[in-house]
Design a protein around this motif. Sequence first.
Motif, PDB file in Angstrom:
ATOM      1  N   THR A  77       0.841  -1.192   0.000  1.00  0.00           N
ATOM      2  CA  THR A  77       0.000   0.000   0.000  1.00  0.00           C
ATOM      3  C   THR A  77       0.879   1.246   0.000  1.00  0.00           C
ATOM      4  OG1 THR A  77      -1.807  -1.124   1.127  1.00  0.00           O
ATOM      5  CG2 THR A  77      -1.775   1.270   1.276  1.00  0.00           C
ATOM      6  N   ILE A  78       0.589   2.137  -0.949  1.00  0.00           N
ATOM      7  CA  ILE A  78       1.333   3.387  -1.088  1.00  0.00           C
ATOM      8  C   ILE A  78       0.408   4.539  -0.699  1.00  0.00           C
ATOM      9  CG2 ILE A  78       2.552   4.904  -2.704  1.00  0.00           C
ATOM     10  CD1 ILE A  78       2.935   2.268  -4.433  1.00  0.00           C
ATOM     11  N   ILE A  79       0.895   5.433   0.178  1.00  0.00           N
ATOM     12  CA  ILE A  79       0.086   6.548   0.675  1.00  0.00           C
ATOM     13  C   ILE A  79       0.850   7.856   0.469  1.00  0.00           C
ATOM     14  CG2 ILE A  79      -1.069   7.531   2.700  1.00  0.00           C
ATOM     15  CD1 ILE A  79      -0.829   4.686   3.954  1.00  0.00           C
ATOM     16  N   ARG A  80       0.159   8.854  -0.101  1.00  0.00           N
ATOM     17  CA  ARG A  80       0.691  10.227  -0.179  1.00  0.00           C
ATOM     18  C   ARG A  80      -0.309  11.139   0.501  1.00  0.00           C
ATOM     19  NH1 ARG A  80       2.602  12.451  -5.704  1.00  0.00           N
ATOM     20  NH2 ARG A  80       0.397  12.286  -6.130  1.00  0.00           N
ATOM     21  N   ILE A  81       0.178  11.999   1.383  1.00  0.00           N
ATOM     22  CA  ILE A  81      -0.692  12.890   2.147  1.00  0.00           C
ATOM     23  C   ILE A  81      -0.368  14.338   1.810  1.00  0.00           C
ATOM     24  CG2 ILE A  81      -1.371  13.665   4.454  1.00  0.00           C
ATOM     25  CD1 ILE A  81      -0.515  10.865   5.459  1.00  0.00           C
ATOM     26  N   ASP A  82      -1.395  15.086   1.405  1.00  0.00           N
ATOM     27  CA  ASP A  82      -1.271  16.536   1.202  1.00  0.00           C
ATOM     28  C   ASP A  82      -2.014  17.190   2.366  1.00  0.00           C
ATOM     29  OD1 ASP A  82      -1.261  19.179   0.462  1.00  0.00           O
ATOM     30  OD2 ASP A  82      -2.081  18.846  -1.541  1.00  0.00           O
ATOM     31  N   ASP A  83      -1.259  17.727   3.298  1.00  0.00           N
ATOM     32  CA  ASP A  83      -1.800  18.283   4.536  1.00  0.00           C
ATOM     33  C   ASP A  83      -1.456  19.763   4.558  1.00  0.00           C
ATOM     34  OD1 ASP A  83      -2.535  18.874   7.119  1.00  0.00           O
ATOM     35  OD2 ASP A  83      -1.079  17.526   8.058  1.00  0.00           O
ATOM     36  N   ARG A  84      -2.361  20.591   4.081  1.00  0.00           N
ATOM     37  CA  ARG A  84      -2.124  22.038   3.997  1.00  0.00           C
ATOM     38  C   ARG A  84      -2.869  22.723   5.134  1.00  0.00           C
ATOM     39  NH1 ARG A  84      -2.350  25.863  -1.355  1.00  0.00           N
ATOM     40  NH2 ARG A  84      -1.613  27.706  -0.270  1.00  0.00           N
ATOM     41  N   ARG A  85      -2.153  23.521   5.914  1.00  0.00           N
ATOM     42  CA  ARG A  85      -2.773  24.136   7.085  1.00  0.00           C
ATOM     43  C   ARG A  85      -2.902  25.643   6.993  1.00  0.00           C
ATOM     44  NH1 ARG A  85      -0.695  20.165  11.853  1.00  0.00           N
ATOM     45  NH2 ARG A  85      -1.287  18.259  10.758  1.00  0.00           N
ATOM     46  N   ASP A  86      -2.417  26.254   5.922  1.00  0.00           N
ATOM     47  CA  ASP A  86      -2.549  27.705   5.798  1.00  0.00           C
ATOM     48  C   ASP A  86      -3.899  28.099   5.219  1.00  0.00           C
ATOM     49  OD1 ASP A  86      -1.837  26.644   3.307  1.00  0.00           O
ATOM     50  OD2 ASP A  86      -0.857  28.481   2.661  1.00  0.00           O
ATOM     51  N   LYS A  87      -4.549  27.178   4.510  1.00  0.00           N
ATOM     52  CA  LYS A  87      -5.908  27.405   4.023  1.00  0.00           C
ATOM     53  C   LYS A  87      -6.510  26.055   3.685  1.00  0.00           C
ATOM     54  CE  LYS A  87      -4.933  28.268  -0.893  1.00  0.00           C
ATOM     55  NZ  LYS A  87      -5.128  29.229  -1.982  1.00  0.00           N
ATOM     56  N   LYS A  88      -7.830  26.021   3.601  1.00  0.00           N
ATOM     57  CA  LYS A  88      -8.525  24.771   3.327  1.00  0.00           C
ATOM     58  C   LYS A  88      -8.254  24.337   1.895  1.00  0.00           C
ATOM     59  CE  LYS A  88     -13.005  22.523   3.314  1.00  0.00           C
ATOM     60  NZ  LYS A  88     -14.430  22.647   3.503  1.00  0.00           N
ATOM     61  N   GLY A  89      -7.841  23.109   1.741  1.00  0.00           N
ATOM     62  CA  GLY A  89      -7.617  22.551   0.420  1.00  0.00           C
ATOM     63  C   GLY A  89      -8.630  21.451   0.140  1.00  0.00           C
ATOM     64  N   THR A  90      -9.056  21.382  -1.100  1.00  0.00           N
ATOM     65  CA  THR A  90      -9.979  20.326  -1.509  1.00  0.00           C
ATOM     66  C   THR A  90      -9.495  19.729  -2.827  1.00  0.00           C
ATOM     67  OG1 THR A  90     -11.402  21.794  -2.799  1.00  0.00           O
ATOM     68  CG2 THR A  90     -11.951  21.522  -0.451  1.00  0.00           C
ATOM     69  N   MET A  91      -9.966  18.540  -3.139  1.00  0.00           N
ATOM     70  CA  MET A  91      -9.639  17.921  -4.418  1.00  0.00           C
ATOM     71  C   MET A  91     -10.076  18.829  -5.559  1.00  0.00           C
ATOM     72  SD  MET A  91     -10.698  13.900  -3.858  1.00  0.00           S
ATOM     73  CE  MET A  91     -12.390  14.252  -3.366  1.00  0.00           C
ATOM     74  N   LYS A  92     -11.307  19.297  -5.469  1.00  0.00           N
ATOM     75  CA  LYS A  92     -11.867  20.147  -6.510  1.00  0.00           C
ATOM     76  C   LYS A  92     -11.066  21.453  -6.625  1.00  0.00           C
ATOM     77  CE  LYS A  92     -16.143  22.299  -8.043  1.00  0.00           C
ATOM     78  NZ  LYS A  92     -17.553  22.535  -7.794  1.00  0.00           N
ATOM     79  N   GLY A  93     -10.702  22.029  -5.500  1.00  0.00           N
ATOM     80  CA  GLY A  93      -9.955  23.282  -5.507  1.00  0.00           C
ATOM     81  C   GLY A  93      -8.590  23.151  -6.164  1.00  0.00           C
ATOM     82  N   LYS A  94      -7.916  22.027  -5.928  1.00  0.00           N
ATOM     83  CA  LYS A  94      -6.609  21.809  -6.539  1.00  0.00           C
ATOM     84  C   LYS A  94      -6.722  21.736  -8.061  1.00  0.00           C
ATOM     85  CE  LYS A  94      -3.716  18.911  -4.507  1.00  0.00           C
ATOM     86  NZ  LYS A  94      -2.541  19.536  -3.950  1.00  0.00           N
ATOM     87  N   VAL A  95      -7.735  21.028  -8.534  1.00  0.00           N
ATOM     88  CA  VAL A  95      -7.938  20.904  -9.985  1.00  0.00           C
ATOM     89  C   VAL A  95      -8.361  22.245 -10.571  1.00  0.00           C
ATOM     90  CG1 VAL A  95      -9.334  19.792 -11.777  1.00  0.00           C
ATOM     91  CG2 VAL A  95      -8.441  18.437  -9.870  1.00  0.00           C
ATOM     92  N   SER A  96      -9.257  22.948  -9.895  1.00  0.00           N
ATOM     93  CA  SER A  96      -9.724  24.257 -10.376  1.00  0.00           C
ATOM     94  C   SER A  96      -8.580  25.253 -10.485  1.00  0.00           C
ATOM     95  CB  SER A  96     -10.812  24.813  -9.455  1.00  0.00           C
ATOM     96  OG  SER A  96     -11.949  23.999  -9.501  1.00  0.00           O
ATOM     97  N   SER A  97      -7.641  25.200  -9.558  1.00  0.00           N
ATOM     98  CA  SER A  97      -6.497  26.108  -9.576  1.00  0.00           C
ATOM     99  C   SER A  97      -5.660  25.894 -10.835  1.00  0.00           C
ATOM    100  CB  SER A  97      -5.644  25.893  -8.329  1.00  0.00           C
ATOM    101  OG  SER A  97      -4.516  26.724  -8.350  1.00  0.00           O
ATOM    102  N   VAL A  98      -5.434  24.654 -11.192  1.00  0.00           N
ATOM    103  CA  VAL A  98      -4.668  24.366 -12.409  1.00  0.00           C
ATOM    104  C   VAL A  98      -5.460  24.772 -13.643  1.00  0.00           C
ATOM    105  CG1 VAL A  98      -3.668  22.521 -13.813  1.00  0.00           C
ATOM    106  CG2 VAL A  98      -3.357  22.506 -11.326  1.00  0.00           C
ATOM    107  N   GLU A  99      -6.740  24.446 -13.657  1.00  0.00           N
ATOM    108  CA  GLU A  99      -7.577  24.812 -14.814  1.00  0.00           C
ATOM    109  C   GLU A  99      -7.626  26.320 -15.021  1.00  0.00           C
ATOM    110  OE1 GLU A  99     -11.184  22.751 -13.758  1.00  0.00           O
ATOM    111  OE2 GLU A  99     -10.578  20.958 -14.887  1.00  0.00           O
ATOM    112  N   ALA A 100      -7.672  27.085 -13.943  1.00  0.00           N
ATOM    113  CA  ALA A 100      -7.684  28.544 -14.051  1.00  0.00           C
ATOM    114  C   ALA A 100      -6.397  29.056 -14.678  1.00  0.00           C
ATOM    115  CB  ALA A 100      -7.901  29.180 -12.684  1.00  0.00           C
ATOM    116  N   LYS A 101      -5.292  28.429 -14.355  1.00  0.00           N
ATOM    117  CA  LYS A 101      -4.013  28.845 -14.915  1.00  0.00           C
ATOM    118  C   LYS A 101      -3.881  28.449 -16.380  1.00  0.00           C
ATOM    119  CE  LYS A 101      -1.828  28.989 -10.458  1.00  0.00           C
ATOM    120  NZ  LYS A 101      -3.083  28.976  -9.715  1.00  0.00           N
ATOM    121  N   LEU A 102      -4.612  27.467 -16.815  1.00  0.00           N
ATOM    122  CA  LEU A 102      -4.626  27.114 -18.234  1.00  0.00           C
ATOM    123  C   LEU A 102      -5.361  28.185 -19.033  1.00  0.00           C
ATOM    124  CD1 LEU A 102      -5.357  23.302 -17.979  1.00  0.00           C
ATOM    125  CD2 LEU A 102      -3.220  24.370 -18.699  1.00  0.00           C
ATOM    126  N   ILE A 103      -6.363  28.787 -18.402  1.00  0.00           N
ATOM    127  CA  ILE A 103      -7.126  29.860 -19.050  1.00  0.00           C
ATOM    128  C   ILE A 103      -6.357  31.165 -18.984  1.00  0.00           C
ATOM    129  CG2 ILE A 103      -9.235  31.237 -18.907  1.00  0.00           C
ATOM    130  CD1 ILE A 103     -10.587  28.659 -17.782  1.00  0.00           C
TER     131      ILE A 103
END
Length: 109
Positions: A77-103
Amino acid sequence: MIIIAIVEVTVIPLGTGGTSLSSFVAGCVRVLQQANDIKYQLTPMGTIIEGELTEIIKLVSQMHEQPFMAGASRVNTIIRIDDRRDKKGTMKGKVSSVEAKLITPGGTD
């Protein structure tokens, strides 16, 4: 303090007697279907889970046990943890951030 994290997990059953792993993956996904207060996304190479970190760790442990219960003789079993504490992170937010930069190239977080 509740820590919301995004976790990627890949459970790899070994010693299964065959090459198909989808039934083992389905057993792992059933663990997530029964869980409360998490979101998950199945991908071709693993599963992304969003929720309270200690709860996710418990779920990953249960997912790790599923292939053994289904007859696998070894599990990796392989586990990667993204634990961001300076602001709330979500799966959707991470993808949206990249998509916004493509635009709009060069945008900021």
